[in-house]
Design an enzyme around this catalytic site. Structure first.
Site, PDB file in Angstrom:
ATOM      1  N   GLU A 245      38.672  35.500  44.296  1.00  0.00           N
ATOM      2  CA  GLU A 245      37.342  35.929  43.529  1.00  0.00           C
ATOM      3  C   GLU A 245      36.533  34.615  43.236  1.00  0.00           C
ATOM      4  OE1 GLU A 245      38.768  38.311  40.623  1.00  0.00           O
ATOM      5  OE2 GLU A 245      39.144  39.949  41.835  1.00  0.00           O
TER       6      GLU A 245
ATOM      7  N   GLU B  88      43.468  43.950  46.270  1.00  0.00           N
ATOM      8  CA  GLU B  88      43.912  44.377  44.943  1.00  0.00           C
ATOM      9  C   GLU B  88      43.336  45.550  44.515  1.00  0.00           C
ATOM     10  OE1 GLU B  88      42.807  41.730  41.764  1.00  0.00           O
ATOM     11  OE2 GLU B  88      43.596  40.048  42.948  1.00  0.00           O
TER      12      GLU B  88
HETATM   13  C1  GAL Z   1      41.406  40.719  39.556  1.00  0.00           C
HETATM   14  C2  GAL Z   1      42.096  39.299  40.002  1.00  0.00           C
HETATM   15  C3  GAL Z   1      43.516  39.416  39.465  1.00  0.00           C
HETATM   16  C4  GAL Z   1      43.798  40.459  38.164  1.00  0.00           C
HETATM   17  C5  GAL Z   1      43.071  41.637  38.173  1.00  0.00           C
HETATM   18  C6  GAL Z   1      43.234  42.348  37.140  1.00  0.00           C
HETATM   19  O1  GAL Z   1      40.139  40.746  39.705  1.00  0.00           O
HETATM   20  O2  GAL Z   1      41.964  38.979  40.948  1.00  0.00           O
HETATM   21  O3  GAL Z   1      44.029  38.214  39.369  1.00  0.00           O
HETATM   22  O4  GAL Z   1      43.267  39.581  37.170  1.00  0.00           O
HETATM   23  O5  GAL Z   1      41.972  41.503  38.360  1.00  0.00           O
HETATM   24  O6  GAL Z   1      42.453  43.713  37.291  1.00  0.00           O
END
Ligand code: GAL
Length: 654
Positions: free
Chosen positions: A151, A304
């Protein structure tokens, strides 16, 4: 080779951080991953301190073991470069590579993302670790995908950034005079007489210069892309596997995601819904449709999502039973070829210990893990969808320049909000059951029958001409208020808004903006209401479809139509907006993918090149949803005629 080809089906898994655990837990992970059908694990995202315990000294032994173990267990690896979280030694060795906030505070380690993306020391270190990983694992049989960084989000305003920003400006502008002209520095005595007077938009006494602020966003996005490319190219020197980075589609935007979409081998996004219930479902579609569009329609990857609770600064969101499957199939419906989670096992300690995971603190004997296993088994039955794509006849225009133009100071209304206007346009189409692409205002739009243009406060000359061409070619266009107001230097359009080619296409001229007070609601002649914003619109060929009825604008047009070009000069209430969208869909002959479903039941069709089709049906309501005809459902491997409350179906079309 696509990711699905390499995996032999849809991707399923998540961020895997085994360095938090011991051997006994790894053994259990192996068994649980096998049982759940996990086939892809993202490894190493935050492992820099372990991989390079001191500058230039690498320790790969533990990662060798992890990759070998995962491979032996049938789990492929999405191998990350750990550059989103430099270790403490980096801070001490390179204090000038730490980020500085707009008000001049230099941040230190103790969290993550503590680096200045522009600092040469950081970029060198990032390239070195990416190269070392690629040399060692470029051909490792476990590696299916490279995950560069995590990100690209953070900004910095330090002196090194100032120097890089100036270099970027020198390339963009033919001399300081051109920069002065573009930024309108004749006002407020901001005239620059030497390049080293030019700064990034740091904390200022009052409104920042809008041109400076916009150029800084453009510069930053270009820098982030350059940083991505450096790592990608270093990896490509040693590996033939696909390379990507996980993009965010959040409430703010630091990157031009169209540009990233062109540079990644497969678009990957992280998605955490912005609200619960039906809003989460709509937001899933909003994220998924953007991800697909940024990649030009290719299948993409959900890198994710959460299984349950996600804690952020301002909200706590939990998933209801059934939503793990429904949200995941929502992403699939909008074109994903797989769905991963953050993270596999919930951390016992550390900054995200309360963030949900595929194996929660309670262990595998838990609702969440059972739903995860059920999802794995569902995805196992949907392998035939891999590689298929989504087709849309409607598009919403989306441009980061326009977004950034509305982030600035001194706008005509503080209530103009780019993202909410974009999401609202998409939501109206989604509510109508229509599958929607996003497109850039300068893209070839000829494949669409209906295009919505909300919130293009900034619209380039080329964009305006492109929209005129779209209407001339028979497309139906809705342009919404506060559109085409400035050019790509943020200079106001003179002689009336919007930009001239668009005025021509719409047969109108906007003479005056009348932003509304927060509690002000205007009644239109068709009984609908407008709030937030209104305009004094003059007709130059268009007909008024609805007029304002009160105040200074009483009797003047609020909604106009000129052939296929429609103009809406205020923000309509939800019902009025839905009715307008329904009218435009009918005029443009755009139909839902699967007509005849009740409200709250979503259906999107995926098409294979050989003509096979699948309808993914998601029942977001608490009532059973009858299907228009009974069909074969891949999830239950039988014929069904209704989808249970909160349930999903994947119908193979005969
Ligand atoms: C994302 C990030 C992850 C984790 C996640 C939690 O934005 O890439 O490492 O922090 O959020 O929601």
């Amino acid at each position: 080779m696509t990711l699905a080809d390499r995996l032999g089906g849809l991707a399923f898994g998540g961020d895997y951080n085994p360095e938090q655990w011991d051997e006994a837990v790894w053994r259990e992970d192996d068994e649980l991953m096998r049982r759940a059908g996990v086939n892809l694990a993202t490894v190493g995202v935050f492992s820099w301190a372990l991989l390079e315990p001191a500058e230039g000294e690498y320790d790969f032994a533990w990662l060798d073991d992890q990759l070998d173990r995962l491979h032996a267990n049938g789990v492929a690896v999405d191998l990350a470069t750990p550059t989103a979280s430099p270790p403490p030694w980096f801070t001490l060795a390179h204090p000038d590579a730490l980020p500085v906030t707009a008000d001049g505070t230099r941040l230190v380690h103790g969290s993550r993302d503590t680096y200045c993306l522009v600092a040469p020391a950081y970029r060198d270190a990032a390239r070195r670790i990416a190269t070392a990983l690629a040399e060692r694992y470029g051909n490792h049989p476990a590696v299916a995908l490279w995950h560069v960084h995590n990100e690209y989000l953070t900004l910095c305003w330090c002196d090194q950034v100032a120097a890089a920003f100036r270099n970027w400006l020198r390339r963009r502008y033919d001399g300081l005079d051109a920069l002065n002209e573009a930024w309108g520095t004749a006002f407020w005595s901001q005239h620059y007489t030497a390049w080293d007077q030019v700064l990034p938009p740091r904390a200022t006494q009052w409104h920042k210069n809008p041109g400076q602020a916009l150029d800084f966003r453009r510069f930053w996005s270009d820098e982030a892309l350059a940083a991505y490319r450096e790592q990608r190219d270093a990896i490509r020197g040693h590996s033939d596997r696909l390379v990507t980075t996980n993009l965010m589609v959040p409430a703010y935007q630091n990157l031009d995601l169209w540009a990233f979409g062109r540079e990644v081998d497969v678009v990957a996004i992280d998605h955490y819904p912005s609200g619960p219930g039906i809003d989460a479902a709509a937001d899933t579609a909003f994220g998924g449709d953007r991800a697909r569009s940024f990649g030009g329609g290719r299948p993409w990857l959900l890198m994710e999502q959460g299984t349950n609770t996600v804690y952020t600064a301002d909200r706590i969101l939990a998933k209801e039973p059934g939503e793990i499957l429904r949200h995941s199939l929502g992403h699939l419906a909008h074109g994903a070829d797989g769905t991963l989670f953050f993270q596999w096992r919930q951390s016992r300690a550390g900054a995200e210990q309360w963030h949900s995971a595929m194996v929660p603190h309670a262990g595998p004997d838990s609702r969440i893990h059972r739903e995860v296993v059920a999802l794995g088994s569902a995805l196992g039955r949907l392998g035939e969808l891999a590689g298929s794509t989504v087709r849309a006849h409607a598009a919403v225009l989306h441009d980061s320049d326009a977004w950034w133009s509305m982030d600035g100071d001194g706008l005509p209304s503080a209530d103009l909000d780019y993202r909410s206007a974009l999401a609202r346009a998409h939501r109206a189409l989604w509510n109508a059951g229509v599958t929607t692409d996003f497109a850039h205002p300068e893209h070839d739009l000829s494949r669409y029958r209906l295009v919505l243009a909300p919130a293009l406060f900034l619209l380039s000359d080329a964009g305006a001409a492109n929209l005129r061409r779209f209407v001339a070619g028979g497309g139906t266009l809705l342009v919404q208020y506060a559109n085409g107001v400035v050019d790509d230097r943020l200079h106001a359009r003179l002689g009336g808004y919007p930009a001239a080619p668009l005025r021509e296409a719409l047969g109108i001229r906007v003479e005056e903006h009348r932003p509304l007070a927060r509690d002000e609601r205007l009644v239109l002649s068709d009984g609908t209401h407008g709030d937030c914003w209104s305009e004094s619109v003059r007709l130059h060929g268009a007909e008024a479809v609805a007029a304002y009825t009160t105040g200074m604008l009483a009797g003047s047009p609020a909604l106009t139509r000129h052939g296929r070009g429609w103009y809406l000069s205020t923000r309509l209430d939800d019902a009025g907006y839905a009715a307008l969208i329904a009218r435009l869909l009918a005029a443009a002959s755009v139909e839902p993918d699967l007509p005849g479903l009740p409200p709250g039941v979503e259906a999107v069709t995926r098409h294979a090149e050989d003509g096979r089709r699948w309808h993914i049906v998601l029942n977001h309501t608490a009532e059973p949803a009858r299907l228009p005809a009974s069909a074969h459902d891949l999830l239950t491997a039988g014929a069904i005629h209704e989808v249970r409350p909160g349930g999903c179906a994947v119908l193979r079309s005969p």
